[in-house]
Design an enzyme around this catalytic site. Structure first.
Site, PDB file in Angstrom:
ATOM      1  N   GLY A  58      79.995  91.794  28.698  1.00 24.33           N
ATOM      2  CA  GLY A  58      80.205  90.612  27.868  1.00 24.33           C
ATOM      3  C   GLY A  58      80.665  90.983  26.461  1.00 24.33           C
ATOM      4  CB  SER A  85      85.731  90.197  26.096  1.00 18.09           C
ATOM      5  OG  SER A  85      85.141  89.135  26.825  1.00 18.09           O
ATOM      6  CB  SER A  86      83.438  86.423  24.093  1.00 16.39           C
ATOM      7  OG  SER A  86      83.221  85.181  23.493  1.00 16.39           O
ATOM      8  N   GLY A  87      81.810  86.605  21.451  1.00 18.65           N
ATOM      9  CA  GLY A  87      80.516  86.240  20.864  1.00 18.65           C
ATOM     10  C   GLY A  87      79.656  87.402  20.397  1.00 18.65           C
ATOM     11  NE  ARG A 113      83.767  86.041  34.229  1.00 19.78           N
ATOM     12  CZ  ARG A 113      83.440  84.757  34.189  1.00 19.78           C
ATOM     13  NH1 ARG A 113      83.285  84.093  35.304  1.00 19.78           N
ATOM     14  NH2 ARG A 113      83.262  84.148  33.029  1.00 19.78           N
ATOM     15  CE  LYS A 139      86.637  85.814  27.086  1.00 22.62           C
ATOM     16  NZ  LYS A 139      85.863  84.712  27.670  1.00 22.62           N
ATOM     17  CG  ASP A 143      82.159  88.411  38.525  1.00 25.66           C
ATOM     18  OD1 ASP A 143      81.002  88.410  38.042  1.00 25.66           O
ATOM     19  OD2 ASP A 143      82.646  87.433  39.121  1.00 25.66           O
ATOM     20  CB  SER A 162      66.178  87.292  26.778  1.00 29.76           C
ATOM     21  OG  SER A 162      65.527  86.150  27.272  1.00 29.76           O
ATOM     22  CE1 TYR A 173      71.542  81.170  28.823  1.00 32.02           C
ATOM     23  CE2 TYR A 173      69.913  80.092  27.434  1.00 32.02           C
ATOM     24  CZ  TYR A 173      70.883  81.068  27.616  1.00 32.02           C
ATOM     25  OH  TYR A 173      71.187  81.922  26.582  1.00 32.02           O
ATOM     26  CE  LYS A 200      70.386  84.422  28.809  1.00 33.59           C
ATOM     27  NZ  LYS A 200      71.133  85.667  28.610  1.00 33.59           N
TER      28      LYS A 200
END
Ligand SMILES: NC(=O)c1ccc[n+]([C@@H]2O[C@H](COP(=O)([O-])OP(=O)(O)OC[C@H]3O[C@@H](n4cnc5c(N)ncnc54)[C@H](OP(=O)(O)O)[C@@H]3O)[C@@H](O)[C@H]2O)c1
Length: 264
Positions: free
Chosen positions: A4, A6-8, A29, A33, A58, A136, A150, A154
């Site tokens: 993860g 690639s973002s945020g 994925r 991006k 993925d 988390s 969600y 978590k």
């Protein structure tokens, strides 16, 4: 290695680590991006020898994530740090959320993290060092209205981190779990589109963080070798006292949801 990345939050941590001289691999994925993120992260390097890799995979596909991490190890060597930031959040009323949503959320958030840990652990054990950081959420400390899929995923990560910590200690491998508050990222923007109004009312008073702010807290917690990294006073309080204040929070959240229903 950052799933993860690639973002945020994942990307923000990658940039800070690049500024500290790390070689980094980011995994997600969307190839386009990823490449944009790779270039952004590369702009933060401090040494021309530093390598920033972007690998498409993925995390729900165990073979694919294993292969991606093997590729990263072949290129960059044994990983010192694994951060599992790949995640999704699909809020909604329990009755309206499909079973497929529950399966998908567990597949990305829980099993996606688990597969990545399984893939890098033998390398960390062989090296006799490493740090695994699971992302988390505050919703992993207390179940939140509208977050049945969600929150469960978590919470599962919290159980995994708490039980794994002791097992990996003899191998000099540290485990940390991060409980980010609401953070201004594409995930939060997507969540806001399907959040029930009660959830919006419950969460709207919480402070909104930037991904950079959360990333700084993650780096700080990592350096201090903290098991639980809870950015800000709200998450610190929730992390320390969640079992004690649960009834009070339930009363407060019920009051907000009840008021909304009465005025509807
Ligand atoms: N933002 C918040 O308010 C908040 C609060 C608490 C906790 N968190 C947690 O923090 C983590 C990062 O969230 P964020 O807000 O930074 O989200 P984000 O900006 O949407 O980033 C999510 C990352 O995960 C990747 N990803 C999603 N599904 C994937 C899959 N199946 N396989 C591989 N990669 C996948 C995405 O790339 P692709 O889509 O290209 O795969 C992206 O790189 C998540 O675990 C999230 O639950 C966020």
């Amino acid at each position: 290695m950052i799933t993860g990345g690639s973002s945020g939050i994942g990307k923000a941590v990658a940039k800070l680590l690049a500024k500290r001289g790390a070689n980094i691999s980011i995994i997600a994925r969307d190839g386009a991006k990823l490449e944009t993120a790779r270039q952004e992260i590369s702009a933060s390097i401090i040494d021309s020898q530093q390598r920033i890799l972007a690998i498409t995979a993925d995390v729900t596909q165990q073979k694919a994530i294993e292969f991606a991490l093997k590729q990263a190890i072949a290129d960059l060597g044994r990983p010192q740090i694994l951060i599992t930031s790949a995640g999704i959040a699909i809020p909604g009323y329990f009755q309206e959320l499909s079973l497929a949503t529950f399966h998908k959320t567990m597949a990305v958030n829980y099993f996606g993290s688990l597969y990545a840990i399984k893939a890098v652990l033998p390398e960390m054990i062989a090296a006799g060092q490493g740090h695994i950081i699971l992302i988390s959420s505050g919703a992993g400390l207390i179940g939140l209205y509208g977050y049945t899929a969600y929150s469960s995923s978590k919470f599962a990560l919290r159980g995994l981190a708490e039980s794994l910590r002791g097992e990996l200690k003899p191998h000099q491998i540290k485990v940390s779990i991060v409980y980010p508050p609401d953070t201004d990222t594409p995930q939060l923007a997507a969540e806001n589109k399907t959040k029930p109004p009660e959830t919006k009312l419950i969460t709207e008073t919480a402070q909104l963080w930037t991904a950079e702010g959360v990333a700084q807290e993650i780096i700080k917690g990592m350096i201090q070798e903290k098991f639980a990294i809870a950015p800000g006073w709200e998450m610190t309080l929730l992390n320390r006292l969640h079992s004690i204040i649960r009834e009070l929070l339930n009363w407060y959240f019920d009051k907000i949801a009840g008021k909304y229903r009465k005025n509807k």
